[in-house]
Every structure is written in C-alpha cells, then in structure tokens.
Design a protein around this motif. Structure first.
Motif, PDB file in Angstrom:
ATOM      1  N   ALA A   1       0.829  -1.205   0.000  1.00 37.44           N
ATOM      2  CA  ALA A   1       0.000   0.000   0.000  1.00 37.44           C
ATOM      3  C   ALA A   1       0.864   1.256   0.000  1.00 37.44           C
ATOM      4  N   ARG A   2       1.883   1.279   0.821  1.00 39.73           N
ATOM      5  CA  ARG A   2       2.766   2.457   0.884  1.00 39.73           C
ATOM      6  C   ARG A   2       3.479   2.686  -0.439  1.00 39.73           C
ATOM      7  N   GLN A   3       3.964   1.613  -1.050  1.00 43.52           N
ATOM      8  CA  GLN A   3       4.710   1.761  -2.296  1.00 43.52           C
ATOM      9  C   GLN A   3       3.826   2.205  -3.455  1.00 43.52           C
ATOM     10  N   VAL A   4       2.551   1.783  -3.417  1.00 42.52           N
ATOM     11  CA  VAL A   4       1.628   2.117  -4.496  1.00 42.52           C
ATOM     12  C   VAL A   4       0.924   3.446  -4.243  1.00 42.52           C
ATOM     13  N   GLY A   5       0.873   3.880  -2.985  1.00 38.90           N
ATOM     14  CA  GLY A   5       0.193   5.128  -2.650  1.00 38.90           C
ATOM     15  C   GLY A   5      -1.266   4.926  -2.295  1.00 38.90           C
ATOM     16  N   LEU A   6      -1.578   3.752  -1.743  1.00 38.41           N
ATOM     17  CA  LEU A   6      -2.943   3.435  -1.292  1.00 38.41           C
ATOM     18  C   LEU A   6      -2.913   3.185   0.204  1.00 38.41           C
ATOM     19  N   ASN A   7      -4.087   2.894   0.768  1.00 38.01           N
ATOM     20  CA  ASN A   7      -4.071   2.482   2.173  1.00 38.01           C
ATOM     21  C   ASN A   7      -4.208   0.969   2.258  1.00 38.01           C
ATOM     22  N   ARG A   8      -3.777   0.402   3.372  1.00 39.76           N
ATOM     23  CA  ARG A   8      -3.742  -1.041   3.553  1.00 39.76           C
ATOM     24  C   ARG A   8      -5.114  -1.662   3.394  1.00 39.76           C
ATOM     25  N   HIS A   9      -6.135  -0.995   3.877  1.00 38.67           N
ATOM     26  CA  HIS A   9      -7.491  -1.541   3.809  1.00 38.67           C
ATOM     27  C   HIS A   9      -7.926  -1.730   2.355  1.00 38.67           C
ATOM     28  N   LEU A  10      -7.541  -0.834   1.482  1.00 36.63           N
ATOM     29  CA  LEU A  10      -7.902  -0.968   0.076  1.00 36.63           C
ATOM     30  C   LEU A  10      -7.211  -2.188  -0.542  1.00 36.63           C
ATOM     31  N   ILE A  11      -5.961  -2.428  -0.187  1.00 34.92           N
ATOM     32  CA  ILE A  11      -5.266  -3.637  -0.664  1.00 34.92           C
ATOM     33  C   ILE A  11      -6.014  -4.869  -0.182  1.00 34.92           C
ATOM     34  N   HIS A  12      -6.439  -4.860   1.065  1.00 39.32           N
ATOM     35  CA  HIS A  12      -7.218  -5.965   1.624  1.00 39.32           C
ATOM     36  C   HIS A  12      -8.501  -6.190   0.815  1.00 39.32           C
ATOM     37  N   LEU A  13      -9.214  -5.127   0.504  1.00 43.47           N
ATOM     38  CA  LEU A  13     -10.462  -5.241  -0.258  1.00 43.47           C
ATOM     39  C   LEU A  13     -10.217  -5.788  -1.659  1.00 43.47           C
ATOM     40  N   ILE A  14      -9.142  -5.344  -2.293  1.00 40.90           N
ATOM     41  CA  ILE A  14      -8.816  -5.836  -3.635  1.00 40.90           C
ATOM     42  C   ILE A  14      -8.483  -7.325  -3.578  1.00 40.90           C
ATOM     43  N   GLU A  15      -7.667  -7.714  -2.630  1.00 42.93           N
ATOM     44  CA  GLU A  15      -7.281  -9.121  -2.503  1.00 42.93           C
ATOM     45  C   GLU A  15      -8.479 -10.030  -2.248  1.00 42.93           C
ATOM     46  N   ASN A  16      -9.470  -9.527  -1.556  1.00 43.04           N
ATOM     47  CA  ASN A  16     -10.632 -10.332  -1.203  1.00 43.04           C
ATOM     48  C   ASN A  16     -11.816 -10.130  -2.146  1.00 43.04           C
ATOM     49  N   GLN A  17     -11.517  -9.596  -3.326  1.00 45.60           N
ATOM     50  CA  GLN A  17     -12.517  -9.437  -4.388  1.00 45.60           C
ATOM     51  C   GLN A  17     -13.699  -8.553  -3.984  1.00 45.60           C
ATOM     52  N   LYS A  18     -13.477  -7.629  -3.071  1.00 42.91           N
ATOM     53  CA  LYS A  18     -14.539  -6.723  -2.620  1.00 42.91           C
ATOM     54  C   LYS A  18     -14.479  -5.369  -3.311  1.00 42.91           C
ATOM     55  N   PHE A  19     -13.396  -5.134  -4.060  1.00 38.96           N
ATOM     56  CA  PHE A  19     -13.226  -3.855  -4.739  1.00 38.96           C
ATOM     57  C   PHE A  19     -12.435  -4.087  -6.016  1.00 38.96           C
ATOM     58  N   GLN A  20     -12.926  -3.539  -7.121  1.00 38.74           N
ATOM     59  CA  GLN A  20     -12.217  -3.624  -8.401  1.00 38.74           C
ATOM     60  C   GLN A  20     -11.516  -2.295  -8.644  1.00 38.74           C
ATOM     61  N   PRO A  21     -10.186  -2.296  -8.603  1.00 42.51           N
ATOM     62  CA  PRO A  21      -9.464  -1.031  -8.797  1.00 42.51           C
ATOM     63  C   PRO A  21      -9.519  -0.543 -10.238  1.00 42.51           C
ATOM     64  N   ALA A  22      -9.294   0.739 -10.396  1.00 42.52           N
ATOM     65  CA  ALA A  22      -9.218   1.341 -11.721  1.00 42.52           C
ATOM     66  C   ALA A  22      -8.014   0.766 -12.462  1.00 42.52           C
TER      67      ALA A  22
END
Length: 67
Positions: A19-40
């Motif tokens: 998350a830090r390296q990409v410029g996101l927050n950890r929770h968003l990485i968690h959501l992406i990994e668990n198929q709860k959020f589709q990133p742009a």
C-alpha cells in the motif's frame, strides 16, 4: 478476479508495504485481494509495476459462458 495476494506474498511484501509503495491504504489492498473492490486500470498498473509483473498476470476478468 485477481491473484494479488499470491503475487504480493511472492514479493515478500505485507499489505502495508505494498500500500505504501503504491500510494494506497492497507485496507484498500485488503479489499482488492478479497474481491470486494475492483481497482481502476491505472491502479492495477501501479500495483503490477510495484510487483514487477504485468497487470494481466495479476488482474483478470471472470468470463461466464451462457448456453
């Protein structure tokens, strides 16, 4: 669908590290990994670049074939 978790672990990064390296927050990485959020697409590219992967190797669409 995606295999972000597997690729992140292969790179020996925590969710926080990625998350830090990409410029996101950890929770968003968690959501992406668990198929709860589709990133742009641009976010997919940044994540892939950070993991030294092609975006298509991490993020892919699930196709349904209806007969």
């Amino acid at each position: 669908m995606n295999c972000l978790k597997e690729k992140r672990k292969s790179a020996q990064l925590s969710q926080t590290d990625l998350a830090r390296q990409v410029g996101l927050n950890r929770h968003l990485i968690h959501l992406i990994e668990n198929q709860k959020f589709q990133p742009a697409p641009s976010t997919c590219e940044r994540i892939a670049e950070t993991l030294n992967e092609e975006a298509n190797n991490i993020f892919f669409l699930e196709y349904r074939h209806e007969v």
